[in-house]
Write a protein that holds these residues in place. Structure first.
Motif, PDB file in Angstrom:
ATOM      1  N   LEU A   1       0.816  -1.215   0.000  1.00 12.44           N
ATOM      2  CA  LEU A   1       0.000   0.000   0.000  1.00 12.44           C
ATOM      3  C   LEU A   1       0.850   1.265   0.000  1.00 12.44           C
ATOM      4  N   VAL A   2       0.381   2.250  -0.751  1.00 10.44           N
ATOM      5  CA  VAL A   2       0.960   3.595  -0.742  1.00 10.44           C
ATOM      6  C   VAL A   2      -0.165   4.524  -0.277  1.00 10.44           C
ATOM      7  N   VAL A   3      -0.046   5.035   0.944  1.00 17.98           N
ATOM      8  CA  VAL A   3      -1.124   5.813   1.560  1.00 17.98           C
ATOM      9  C   VAL A   3      -0.940   7.292   1.255  1.00 17.98           C
ATOM     10  N   ARG A   4      -1.998   7.880   0.671  1.00 17.35           N
ATOM     11  CA  ARG A   4      -2.006   9.325   0.392  1.00 17.35           C
ATOM     12  C   ARG A   4      -3.275   9.930   0.987  1.00 17.35           C
ATOM     13  N   GLN A   5      -3.769  11.019   0.401  1.00 20.12           N
ATOM     14  CA  GLN A   5      -4.831  11.790   1.063  1.00 20.12           C
ATOM     15  C   GLN A   5      -6.254  11.313   0.760  1.00 20.12           C
ATOM     16  N   SER A   6      -6.449  10.362  -0.161  1.00 19.83           N
ATOM     17  CA  SER A   6      -7.811   9.959  -0.528  1.00 19.83           C
ATOM     18  C   SER A   6      -8.407   8.959   0.443  1.00 19.83           C
TER      19      SER A   6
END
Length: 375
Positions: free
Chosen positions: A369-374
């Motif tokens: 997983l690459v966690v961003r703002q969505s």
């Protein structure tokens, strides 16, 4: 598919060679390729597999003369569409593939074919295949990557003749190859073949794939830990391995949480527009959806557009996770949380696997997983 396969992309640099197990003059896999005999005629025209069906057998099955069958298969003279269809059907049914007789001196073609079963415009607009080719080229910088695009359905005799005709040292199959006979024809010809993506269960074929199921499962678990309770998915085509596995990962994650009946599924084709339409359908059928896992970044981007149009805030009202970690995911607004699959490594490992493509051999690369703002 192009009537006569030709390279869309070809890059080559001087350098050494990689010992691919390509067929030699006796047809035995493992020897180097032999060059095509000059002025080869139908008298030196065995099928890829020896012994195998002959031109005369194809002609007899089609109810035409050997000369007519030769004209159809060699595209040497025009014939009626009805006769051409009969001859090509007979060739497919008999697994006949024209191959020029090899000469005694062995050679290395220096080329690998990448056969992409995809719409030409989408293929060139999608960053995935470009990254795939970059990874493959990294392993074999001295070789040409001959990229061919093909449509759904049975492979045309022209494509099979090219792939089996001593022009390439190996074949990578990318996308939904709809002809179950194609890998067998290549294997019978002694041409190494690897599938990028898990092949259908009926096919024993060496392949390289990402761990789609675990990646999807991890994405849905992340949404659940964030407090989301009505998690939907925009699934890919169910007749693709990636689409089926990512949907299975979504469903398994719901079962892990003891709530498998709360699934909400809409299907897309991995493209952005289909993701937008699927998001609208989901919100119409399940107004309480507060999170969505899309089986591709492109579909997730479409979902973001639909949510913006309807005034739904991301992630406050609806959280969104994609799959791929495409370049667009990092520049989206908000930044798209996604499952990264190692695309360049997939291409690299596929080329490596061509050196020993034992049927059923597989390489499955991890995702994360690459966690961003969505989300």
């Amino acid at each position: 598919m192009h009537p006569l396969p030709h390279p869309i992309t070809a890059t080559r640099q001087p350098g050494g060679t990689l010992p691919f197990p390509t067929p030699g003059p006796d047809g035995t896999p493992g020897a180097a390729n032999a060059p095509n005999a000059p002025n080869a005629a139908d008298a030196t025209d065995p099928a890829c597999l020896s012994p195998g069906p002959t031109l005369a057998q194809v002609a007899a099955r089609a109810g035409v003369s050997s000369a007519t069958a030769s004209r159809v298969l060699n595209r040497s003279a025009p014939v009626s569409a009805e006769i051409a269809a009969r001859v090509e059907r007979a060739a497919r049914e008999l697994n006949y593939v024209r191959r020029r007789a090899p000469a005694a001196t062995a050679r290395d073609t220096g080329a690998i074919a990448v056969v992409a079963f995809a719409d030409v415009l989408r293929f060139h607009a999608d960053p995935f295949p470009v990254r795939l080719l970059a990874g493959a080229q990294r392993v074999v910088p001295d070789r040409e990557l001959v990229v061919l695009t093909a449509g759904p359905g049975p492979a045309r005799p022209s494509l099979v003749r090219y792939l089996c005709g001593g022009h390439v040292d190996g074949v990578l199959l990318v996308g939904r190859w709809g002809d179950p006979a194609l890998p067998g024809l290549l294997q019978a010809a002694g041409v190494p073949v690897v599938s990028l993506g898990r092949p259908p269960q009926s096919q024993r074929l060496a392949h390289v794939d990402a761990d789609n199921l675990s990646g999807a499962r991890a994405a849905v678990h992340l949404l659940h830990r964030a407090g989301r309770r009505r998690i939907a998915t925009i699934a890919g085509p169910p007749d693709t391995a990636a689409g089926a596995d990512r949907l299975a990962g979504y469903r398994r994650a719901l079962a892990d949480q003891g709530d498998p009946t709360r699934s909400a599924v809409a299907y897309g084709d991995f493209g952005s527009r289909s993701g937008e339409h699927a998001m609208l359908r989901l919100l119409d059928q399940y107004p309480d959806v507060d999170a969505v896992f899309a089986a591709s970044d492109a579909m997730a981007m479409g979902a973001l557009r639909a949510l913006h149009r309807l005034g739904r805030r991301v992630p406050d009202d609806v959280a969104v996770i994609g799959f791929d970690d495409s370049p667009a995911a990092a520049t989206a607004r908000p930044g798209l949380t996604t499952v990264r699959q190692p695309v360049e490594d997939l291409g690299a490992r596929a080329v490596e696997l061509l050196q020993d493509p034992a049927p059923g051999r597989s390489v499955v690369l991890p995702t994360h997983l690459v966690v961003r703002q969505s989300c």
